[in-house]
Scaffold this motif. Structure first.
Motif, PDB file in Angstrom:
ATOM      1  N   MET A  40     -11.797  11.069  11.493  1.00 25.83           N
ATOM      2  CA  MET A  40     -12.945  10.839  12.357  1.00 25.83           C
ATOM      3  C   MET A  40     -12.429  10.027  13.543  1.00 25.83           C
ATOM      4  SD  MET A  40     -16.365   8.492  11.804  1.00 25.83           S
ATOM      5  CE  MET A  40     -17.060   9.415  10.452  1.00 25.83           C
ATOM      6  N   LYS A  41     -12.554  10.574  14.763  1.00 25.27           N
ATOM      7  CA  LYS A  41     -11.953   9.934  15.922  1.00 25.27           C
ATOM      8  C   LYS A  41     -12.495   8.537  16.183  1.00 25.27           C
ATOM      9  CE  LYS A  41     -10.838  14.244  18.288  1.00 25.27           C
ATOM     10  NZ  LYS A  41     -11.005  15.054  19.521  1.00 25.27           N
TER      11      LYS A  41
ATOM     12  N   ARG B 292     -13.227  13.763   4.242  1.00 27.49           N
ATOM     13  CA  ARG B 292     -12.209  12.750   4.557  1.00 27.49           C
ATOM     14  C   ARG B 292     -12.478  12.166   5.937  1.00 27.49           C
ATOM     15  NH1 ARG B 292      -6.249  14.916   3.572  1.00 27.49           N
ATOM     16  NH2 ARG B 292      -7.042  16.601   4.909  1.00 27.49           N
ATOM     17  N   VAL B 293     -12.485  10.860   5.979  1.00 27.60           N
ATOM     18  CA  VAL B 293     -12.746  10.150   7.235  1.00 27.60           C
ATOM     19  C   VAL B 293     -11.462   9.540   7.780  1.00 27.60           C
ATOM     20  CG1 VAL B 293     -13.997   8.205   8.258  1.00 27.60           C
ATOM     21  CG2 VAL B 293     -15.137   9.678   6.576  1.00 27.60           C
ATOM     22  N   TYR B 294     -10.638   8.989   6.848  1.00 29.82           N
ATOM     23  CA  TYR B 294      -9.428   8.297   7.314  1.00 29.82           C
ATOM     24  C   TYR B 294      -8.367   8.381   6.214  1.00 29.82           C
ATOM     25  CZ  TYR B 294      -6.510   4.688   9.407  1.00 29.82           C
ATOM     26  OH  TYR B 294      -5.465   4.019   9.984  1.00 29.82           O
ATOM     27  N   TYR B 295      -7.092   8.483   6.655  1.00 32.75           N
ATOM     28  CA  TYR B 295      -5.960   8.488   5.727  1.00 32.75           C
ATOM     29  C   TYR B 295      -4.837   7.664   6.335  1.00 32.75           C
ATOM     30  CZ  TYR B 295      -1.844  10.015   3.138  1.00 32.75           C
ATOM     31  OH  TYR B 295      -0.688  10.035   2.405  1.00 32.75           O
TER      32      TYR B 295
ATOM     33  N   ILE C 279       0.845  -1.200   0.000  1.00 32.64           N
ATOM     34  CA  ILE C 279       0.000   0.000   0.000  1.00 32.64           C
ATOM     35  C   ILE C 279       0.875   1.241   0.000  1.00 32.64           C
ATOM     36  CG2 ILE C 279      -1.752   1.293   1.286  1.00 32.64           C
ATOM     37  CD1 ILE C 279      -2.731  -1.340   2.432  1.00 32.64           C
ATOM     38  N   LYS C 280       0.576   2.137  -0.890  1.00 27.41           N
ATOM     39  CA  LYS C 280       1.218   3.439  -0.868  1.00 27.41           C
ATOM     40  C   LYS C 280       0.385   4.440  -0.068  1.00 27.41           C
ATOM     41  CE  LYS C 280       3.132   7.050  -3.840  1.00 27.41           C
ATOM     42  NZ  LYS C 280       2.434   8.183  -3.197  1.00 27.41           N
ATOM     43  N   GLU C 281      -0.931   4.422  -0.317  1.00 23.27           N
ATOM     44  CA  GLU C 281      -1.845   5.289   0.424  1.00 23.27           C
ATOM     45  C   GLU C 281      -3.205   4.607   0.533  1.00 23.27           C
ATOM     46  OE1 GLU C 281      -0.467   9.859  -0.619  1.00 23.27           O
ATOM     47  OE2 GLU C 281      -1.879   8.840  -1.941  1.00 23.27           O
ATOM     48  N   LEU C 282      -3.908   4.961   1.626  1.00 21.54           N
ATOM     49  CA  LEU C 282      -5.279   4.485   1.824  1.00 21.54           C
ATOM     50  C   LEU C 282      -6.136   5.682   2.255  1.00 21.54           C
ATOM     51  CD1 LEU C 282      -7.476   2.281   2.170  1.00 21.54           C
ATOM     52  CD2 LEU C 282      -6.651   1.998   4.536  1.00 21.54           C
ATOM     53  N   TRP C 283      -7.229   5.877   1.506  1.00 21.08           N
ATOM     54  CA  TRP C 283      -8.139   6.986   1.801  1.00 21.08           C
ATOM     55  C   TRP C 283      -9.558   6.443   1.999  1.00 21.08           C
ATOM     56  CZ3 TRP C 283      -6.541  12.130   2.028  1.00 21.08           C
ATOM     57  CH2 TRP C 283      -5.263  12.410   1.536  1.00 21.08           C
ATOM     58  N   TRP C 284     -10.274   7.052   2.972  1.00 20.04           N
ATOM     59  CA  TRP C 284     -11.714   6.796   3.135  1.00 20.04           C
ATOM     60  C   TRP C 284     -12.431   8.147   3.161  1.00 20.04           C
ATOM     61  CZ3 TRP C 284     -14.793   2.577   2.975  1.00 20.04           C
ATOM     62  CH2 TRP C 284     -14.186   1.326   3.055  1.00 20.04           C
ATOM     63  N   PHE C 285     -13.487   8.248   2.358  1.00 20.57           N
ATOM     64  CA  PHE C 285     -14.264   9.477   2.276  1.00 20.57           C
ATOM     65  C   PHE C 285     -15.743   9.163   2.532  1.00 20.57           C
ATOM     66  CE2 PHE C 285     -10.696   9.864  -0.619  1.00 20.57           C
ATOM     67  CZ  PHE C 285     -10.162  11.116  -0.310  1.00 20.57           C
ATOM     68  N   LYS C 286     -16.445  10.134   3.107  1.00 23.65           N
ATOM     69  CA  LYS C 286     -17.909  10.063   3.183  1.00 23.65           C
ATOM     70  C   LYS C 286     -18.450  11.047   2.153  1.00 23.65           C
ATOM     71  CE  LYS C 286     -22.013  10.392   6.085  1.00 23.65           C
ATOM     72  NZ  LYS C 286     -22.614  10.811   7.366  1.00 23.65           N
ATOM     73  N   ILE C 287     -19.319  10.543   1.262  1.00 25.93           N
ATOM     74  CA  ILE C 287     -19.809  11.343   0.149  1.00 25.93           C
ATOM     75  C   ILE C 287     -21.079  12.070   0.573  1.00 25.93           C
ATOM     76  CG2 ILE C 287     -20.484  11.354  -2.270  1.00 25.93           C
ATOM     77  CD1 ILE C 287     -17.619  10.373  -1.681  1.00 25.93           C
TER      78      ILE C 287
END
Length: 438
Positions: free
Chosen positions: A62-63, A48-51, A34-42
């Protein structure tokens, strides 16, 4: 789902229960560096939720969010809020050299979108009822569920057998309450003659959260302590009978009939009394019938007695479809304050600290002094009138009667007028009266 040379596995829709953990799957097959991992809420925009950057950064914007321990790329949210519901996007950037180890690795970005649905179990269930004899109207309401909850009704026999009540005479309502829903269902049920039911239950089922809630109505017949089965002319069949004097009130059994009296069961002559009946825990609600002697019964929870003039025993019937009982309610007259004090002392009703109504020592002394003063004034009045009239109240010692014969009285010459006795009389405590002779 296969995207390029990386297989991303994800679920189009994931479900979670509020306050519990939500799992959003986004895994790779085969596993790539993995180079990068992103999670978004649309939403209106991508939030952005997590990176994750394996070289330096592992940041939860998001805590409550973190990478799942299952595959290091899926997302977990704990605890889940209702506001977490919506569309999410997973973006994974991996190194791919297309199988040629001599060529430099090229970053490849892959994305997947999914929906998170948050379910909410019922927050509150309540049941209300109206009764009229054997006719029951029951209403059950489930509040604050998502999606709406289902309701069904069951009845349980005294031996514990539970059966579903058929879908007859039911009405159902679903009302939105913001993002949640309230569900209400009403049934009309008629108890059969001699039908024995221990309870009727409103069963609220919420399959999405695997939640089942029971709300019960327990059937209880009226009860009394130290009861005897007797035959009363007013009723065709024997009934359970007792007196309030045999009710100690210590039994915790549900359904005991309670009687209260205002101002009390012992009252002064010509006092009005209100008797009240209650049967906490009895269902269906009992009906009450009051009577005294052979008079016509009066229906209702209360009985008003105006101007009670003698001791009387009143009777009250408490009845519902499961049973009936009769209580005798004696009401006593106390003729005076002293008799009230005497009765309470004899009955053991006077407790330490009670105020006794009666004559104390000071009152008695006052009465005696008043009587002596009255005697003194009466004696003085008699003495005064005795002196004024020239009479004696107490007769002196009797003397021998002395008779004066008017003809034998000697007369002699005198310058003063002669006196003569008016009449012959016996002297017994009276003085002779004389008048001038004519």
């Amino acid at each position: 789902t296969l995207i390029g040379t990386v297989d991303l596995k994800y679920d189009d829709v994931s479900y979670a229960t509020v306050h519990q953990s939500a799992f959003l799957r986004c895994g790779m097959m085969p596993v790539q560096p993995i180079k990068e991992l992103w999670w978004f809420k649309i939403g209106a925009s991508e939030e952005r939720v997590y990176y994750y950057d394996p070289t330096s950064v592992d940041a939860a914007l998001m805590k409550r969010a973190k990478r799942s321990s299952r595959d290091n790329t899926s997302l977990e949210i704990h605890p889940t809020h209702l506001s977490d519901e919506g569309e999410y996007k997973c973006r994974i950037v991996v190194w791919d050299n297309t199988g040629n180890s001599t060529e430099p690795s090229v970053p490849i970005s892959k994305e997947a979108r999914m929906m998170l649905k948050v379910n909410v179990p019922p927050e509150k269930v309540e049941i209300t009822h109206l009764t009229s004899g054997r006719n029951l109207s029951l209403r059950c309401k489930s509040e604050g569920a998502k999606p709406p909850a289902n309701i069904l009704w069951t009845k349980t026999s005294p031996d514990g057998v539970e059966t579903e009540i058929p879908d007859l005479s039911k009405t159902r309502e679903i009302e939105p309450a913001g993002e949640l829903y309230d569900t209400a269902e009403q049934i009309f049920y008629q108890l059969e003659e001699n039908e024995m039911i221990a309870k009727i239950s409103c069963v609220v089922r919420h399959h999405n959260t695997n939640t089942t809630i029971y709300k019960n109505i327990t059937f209880v017949s009226p009860a009394i302590q130290n009861a005897l089965k007797v035959t009363i002319q007013r009723f065709a069949e024997p009934v359970l009978y007792s007196s309030i004097e045999n009710q100690d009130g210590q039994d915790n059994k549900a359904g005991l009939v309670k009687i209260s009296a205002d101002p009390g069961f012992k009252v002064p002559y010509n006092t009005s009394v209100t008797l009240k009946a209650a049967a906490p825990g009895v269902f269906p609600e009992p009906r009450y019938l009051w009577w005294v002697g052979d008079q016509t019964g009066i229906a209702g929870r209360e009985l008003r007695i105006d101007n009670l003039e003698e001791d009387k025993s009143y009777y009250v019937l408490a009845e519902n479809p499961l049973g009936r009982v009769v209580l005798e309610v004696p009401v006593h007259i106390t003729t005076s304050d002293y008799s009230q004090w005497n009765d309470s002392s004899r009955d053991g009703d006077v407790n330490e600290g009670d105020t006794t109504e009666g004559l104390d020592t000071g009152a008695i002394i006052g009465i005696v002094i008043g009587a002596l003063i009255a005697v003194f004034f009466i004696g003085f009045a008699v003495w005064y009138w005795t002196i004024r009239d020239g009479t004696q109240v107490f007769s002196p010692k009797k003397e021998k009667p002395h008779t004066i014969d008017e003809e034998t009285v000697p007369f002699r010459s005198t310058e003063k007028p002669l006196l003569r006795t008016i009449s012959t009389q016996t002297l017994e405590g009276r003085r002779s009266r004389r008048e001038p002779s004519i």
